[in-house]
Design a protein around this motif. Structure first.
Motif, PDB file in Angstrom:
ATOM      1  N   ASN A 167     -16.770   5.734  18.647  1.00 10.07           N
ATOM      2  CA  ASN A 167     -17.429   5.888  19.952  1.00 10.07           C
ATOM      3  C   ASN A 167     -17.363   7.306  20.496  1.00 10.07           C
ATOM      4  OD1 ASN A 167     -17.949   3.110  19.878  1.00 10.07           O
ATOM      5  ND2 ASN A 167     -16.061   2.613  20.986  1.00 10.07           N
ATOM      6  N   ARG A 173     -19.739   3.654  15.585  1.00  8.60           N
ATOM      7  CA  ARG A 173     -18.711   2.619  15.677  1.00  8.60           C
ATOM      8  C   ARG A 173     -17.548   2.893  14.739  1.00  8.60           C
ATOM      9  NH1 ARG A 173     -17.154  -2.104  13.404  1.00  8.60           N
ATOM     10  NH2 ARG A 173     -18.563  -1.760  11.640  1.00  8.60           N
ATOM     11  N   TYR A 201      -7.265  -1.289  14.087  1.00  7.19           N
ATOM     12  CA  TYR A 201      -7.033  -2.408  15.006  1.00  7.19           C
ATOM     13  C   TYR A 201      -5.926  -3.317  14.475  1.00  7.19           C
ATOM     14  CZ  TYR A 201     -11.585  -0.951  16.847  1.00  7.19           C
ATOM     15  OH  TYR A 201     -12.616  -0.231  17.359  1.00  7.19           O
ATOM     16  N   GLU A 229      -8.004  -3.121  22.283  1.00  5.80           N
ATOM     17  CA  GLU A 229      -9.304  -3.580  22.749  1.00  5.80           C
ATOM     18  C   GLU A 229     -10.362  -2.572  22.307  1.00  5.80           C
ATOM     19  OE1 GLU A 229      -7.510  -6.845  24.318  1.00  5.80           O
ATOM     20  OE2 GLU A 229      -9.664  -6.445  24.102  1.00  5.80           O
ATOM     21  N   PRO A 230     -11.241  -2.908  21.332  1.00  6.12           N
ATOM     22  CA  PRO A 230     -12.206  -1.928  20.804  1.00  6.12           C
ATOM     23  C   PRO A 230     -13.100  -1.326  21.875  1.00  6.12           C
ATOM     24  CG  PRO A 230     -12.101  -3.884  19.395  1.00  6.12           C
ATOM     25  CD  PRO A 230     -11.318  -4.209  20.626  1.00  6.12           C
ATOM     26  N   GLN A 231     -13.449  -2.064  22.917  1.00  4.78           N
ATOM     27  CA  GLN A 231     -14.358  -1.535  23.922  1.00  4.78           C
ATOM     28  C   GLN A 231     -13.745  -0.393  24.727  1.00  4.78           C
ATOM     29  OE1 GLN A 231     -13.171  -4.565  23.783  1.00  4.78           O
ATOM     30  NE2 GLN A 231     -12.277  -5.234  25.738  1.00  4.78           N
ATOM     31  N   GLU A 232     -12.405  -0.234  24.683  1.00  8.11           N
ATOM     32  CA  GLU A 232     -11.761   0.853  25.434  1.00  8.11           C
ATOM     33  C   GLU A 232     -11.833   2.180  24.697  1.00  8.11           C
ATOM     34  OE1 GLU A 232      -8.324  -1.743  27.773  1.00  8.11           O
ATOM     35  OE2 GLU A 232      -7.789  -0.314  26.207  1.00  8.11           O
ATOM     36  N   THR A 235     -13.230   5.775  26.026  1.00 11.84           N
ATOM     37  CA  THR A 235     -13.093   5.939  27.466  1.00 11.84           C
ATOM     38  C   THR A 235     -11.864   6.786  27.770  1.00 11.84           C
ATOM     39  OG1 THR A 235     -11.758   3.922  27.670  1.00 11.84           O
ATOM     40  CG2 THR A 235     -14.156   3.689  27.815  1.00 11.84           C
TER      41      THR A 235
END
Length: 769
Positions: A167, A173, A201, A229-232, A235
């Protein structure tokens, strides 16, 4: 606070005892409970913090191990000769050599993928031909490359790989490792290794964490590169946690970070491999739940113990006050009943102590010591006539008269006297000598004797007339002669006496004392074991001038010896021998001159921790007194005393010289950046500049300032090679006034300017790599 202290101070002793007992019994229990709860809670929180630290270290080792394997794989692929050749020739179906190389390149990538324990896809960017080969997509145009944005941002570095977390760019990805292909300065191609982030992960998911705790890895820009948490990923951390990461101090069990309505404990561990920071964020409540329970139980137990001890203190204070009540009943003339009992006892005891103190003071008064102190004050001019009259009456001093003569007796060979008698023996000897002087003077004059300094006895004689006649003066001088003869008979040393003129009034006694001491200084020229008065000294000014000249020569000789310059000491000695016939009459003063010179040298050695007598198998003072002429003394000093002294002195001081020079060299090495001068270094180590310069040259085979420059240039070379510090900054740190002066000195030492030296060394290191 001050009001409470005043209130406690005004309480009767009985109540003070009660309050103190309660405090002494209850307060330690409360403090112990506080300490116990604090230690328990801190220990539990410390265990949690240690667990977090161990978890972070474990994750760091696992992640770093995976990254190192991938990095090593990228090095192998990028450095493979087949890959390098393919990148250089390009992909072509028409050129046979390029076609064969392309097929070899494809086969090589297949082998690397099959042998790797970590699945990956490889992308080879052909910069010359704007094409990209991928084992996943085949041949692509550079603009169609999935990671074209990352390629545009990539700046080739031959010293390492570029790790690109998931990301980091749009539609990225996977985890990327980027490395230039080949080892030349021109980048012909770039290798991209694409790794599924699932492997990372899995590592983070293997760690057991509570539901509300977080485990992430953050890069130097504050972006999350790994997370459970992959979505983090990609960020940034919230600002409070990011500020904690910027702190250099390690986290403590009590460190918390507020965020929202809760507080969180943040454990941080920085990796030395890729500059990532591993972070565990846990709610503070999870860490303090058990410690809070322990605190409550501890305080409950402390409260119970405090109550028990309070009751014990109440009972004990009453029992402790009973002896005071019994003692108050036995005191005579008791105070009013309203008065505090302890104050009554204190007042009575104070009366007893005052009476005892007065009696003890009277018993301890020692009239001889007080008398001697009074006489010394009189000699020093610290008493008026009225003060002296009162002291004379109070201490019954046998000293009356209209004028006073002061006779001062001094030990001739004081150095030998000091060596022979030490500590208590010297004090006893001075007491015996003072007693002898006082007893011999008592039948003839109203007089007192005292020892104002070691080796010296002063006798004050009272006269009946303001200006005594010659008969009285002769009688005093005769007394001094008999005292000298008696002392010579009883003791192992001789005395010389200085007799002052009579002066009226006690307050002028100090003038007579000073005159007698000045007369004794003429022993240097007139000899020892004699009585010196103003009548016995002719041409006083000429004698004094001669003494000053010869003393100056003696001090110069001793100074040259202290500096280690024996040749100059010989020259000064020769000049002194030439001056003696012109300044002295008779041989006895000559002996005194040479005896005094040996005494000065003996004093110098004593300051250095050595002994002159230990250097010779015979008594050097006796050898001087045995001489019969100036020529004999000159010959003995030049051919026996000085050679033997020089041999022993240099043998004793050379190890000391080596030690001092080593300390100076270390001082220069550690202070190469500061102001360094020969004068400063000499003052620091208690030497003269010429002495330090000679010692440094003898030991180091280099001048002091040349050594300073050498150390500064060595420090400059180190900074030029191992840092990017500007040359102006280096010049400032080495105390050069301008950059030009530093560059000039550096070029004189190395043969090249600082900039040339930096480029040359770094080019050699780069070529060696």
């Amino acid at each position: 606070m001050a009001g409470r202290i005043r209130l406690f101070r005004d309480l009767p002793f009985h109540k003070k005892l009660l309050v103190s007992s309660l405090l002494l019994s209850v307060l330690p229990v409360l403090l112990l409970g506080t300490a116990a709860s604090f230690v328990a809670s801190t220990s539990i929180q410390g265990e949690a913090n240690a667990k977090h630290e161990a978890t972070l270290r474990q994750i760091e080792l696992q992640v770093d191990s995976l990254l190192k394997r991938l990095d090593y794989l990228s090095i192998q692929i990028a450095g493979d000769l087949t890959i390098e050749r393919s990148v250089r020739l390009g992909i072509s179906m028409d050129d046979r050599e390029a076609l064969e190389t392309t097929l070899d390149m494809v086969e090589t990538l297949r082998k690397y993928r099959s042998l790797s324990d970590v699945p990956f896809n490889a992308y080879v960017v052909y910069n010359r031909y704007d094409t990209v080969y991928s084992n996943k997509y085949g041949l692509l145009a550079k603009t169609d490359f999935p990671y074209y944005d990352a390629l545009r941002q990539y700046e080739p570095k031959f010293t390492g790989s570029w790790f690109v977390p998931s990301n980091s760019y749009p539609n990225q990805r996977e985890f990327l490792i980027v490395r230039p292909i080949g080892s030349s300065s021109t980048v012909d191609g770039v290798l991209f290794l694409e790794v599924e982030p699932a492997r990372f992960y899995e590592l983070l998911q293997s760690v057991r964490m509570t539901d509300d705790s977080q485990l992430v890895a953050v890069n130097r820009d504050g972006r999350i590169v790994l997370s459970r948490e992959p979505q983090e990923i990609g960020t940034t951390l919230p600002l409070p946690f990011a500020k904690r990461l910027s702190q250099t101090a390690p986290s403590k069990p009590t460190d918390t970070v507020p965020y929202g309505d809760d507080r969180y404990h943040v454990s941080v561990h920085r990796s030395g491999y890729n500059d990532w920071t591993y972070v565990i964020i846990a709610p503070q409540g999870e860490l303090t739940a058990k410690s809070s329970l322990i605190k409550q139980v501890t305080w409950l137990m402390a409260g119970c113990l405090a109550l028990v001890w309070g009751l014990i203190a109440l009972f004990a204070s009453n029992r402790l006050y009973n002896p005071i009540r019994s003692l108050l009943q036995k005191l005579p003339q008791r105070a009013k009943p309203s008065q505090d009992g302890l104050q009554q006892i204190g007042a009575f005891m104070q009366q007893v102590m005052d009476a005892n103190r007065r009696l003890d003071s009277e018993l301890r008064e020692q009239l001889p010591q007080l008398r001697d102190g009074t006489i010394v004050k009189l000699l020093n001019g610290e008493l008026t006539d009225a003060d002296f009259a009162a002291m004379t009456k109070h201490y019954a001093l046998p000293l009356e008269g209209r004028s006073f003569v002061v006779c001062v007796f001094e030990v001739d060979a004081f150095m030998e006297f000091r060596t022979s008698y030490r500590g208590k023996d010297r004090a006893l000897m001075m007491y015996a000598l003072t007693k002898l002087v006082a007893e011999m003077a008592a039948p003839l004059f109203r007089s007192v004797a005292v020892a104002p300094s070691p080796g010296q006895v002063a006798l004050i004689v009272g006269m009946d007339a303001d200006e005594p006649d010659e008969t009285a003066t002769v009688a005093v001088e005769d007394l001094c002669g008999r005292i000298r003869l008696k002392a010579k008979e009883l003791f192992r040393f001789t005395l010389s006496a200085g007799v002052s003129r009579a002066r009226p009034l006690p307050r002028r006694v100090h003038e007579s004392y000073g005159e007698a001491v000045d007369l004794l200084k003429l022993r240097l020229l007139l000899g020892h074991d004699l009585t010196i008065s103003h009548r016995a000294v002719e041409s006083m000014e000429t004698v004094k001038q001669s003494a000053r000249s010869l003393i100056k020569r003696q001090r110069a000789i001793v100074k040259r010896i202290a500096e280690g310059d024996m040749e100059s000491a010989y020259d000064e000695f020769g000049q002194m021998v030439l001056d003696i016939p012109r300044l002295l009459i008779g041989f006895k003063p000559v002996t005194g001159i040479f005896t005094n010179l040996i005494g000065e040298i003996d004093h110098l050695l004593e300051q250095l921790g050595f002994e002159l007598q230990a250097m010779f198998p015979y008594d050097v003072y006796a050898r001087v007194n045995e001489a019969e002429s100036l020529d004999q003394l000159n010959d003995w000093f030049r051919h026996q005393f000085f050679p033997a002294f020089r041999t022993h002195y240099e043998r004793l001081t050379v190890p000391n010289q080596t030690r001092i020079v080593r300390q100076v060299a270390e001082y220069v090495r550690s202070g190469a950046e500061g102001e360094l001068s020969l004068q400063e270094a000499a003052s620091r180590f208690g030497l003269s500049p010429s002495q330090l310069s000679r010692m440094f040259k003898d030991e180091m085979n280099v001048n002091f300032m040349d050594y300073v420059i050498e150390m500064r240039m060595s420090r400059a070379k180190e900074w030029l090679v191992h840092s990017d510090m500007p040359i102006k900054h280096i010049a400032d740190r080495l105390q050069y006034t301008t950059t030009q002066n530093f560059s000039r000195a550096f070029k004189q030492t190395t043969g090249m300017s600082p900039g040339q030296y930096r480029e040359s060394v770094r080019h050699q290191q780069g070529g060696g790599a």
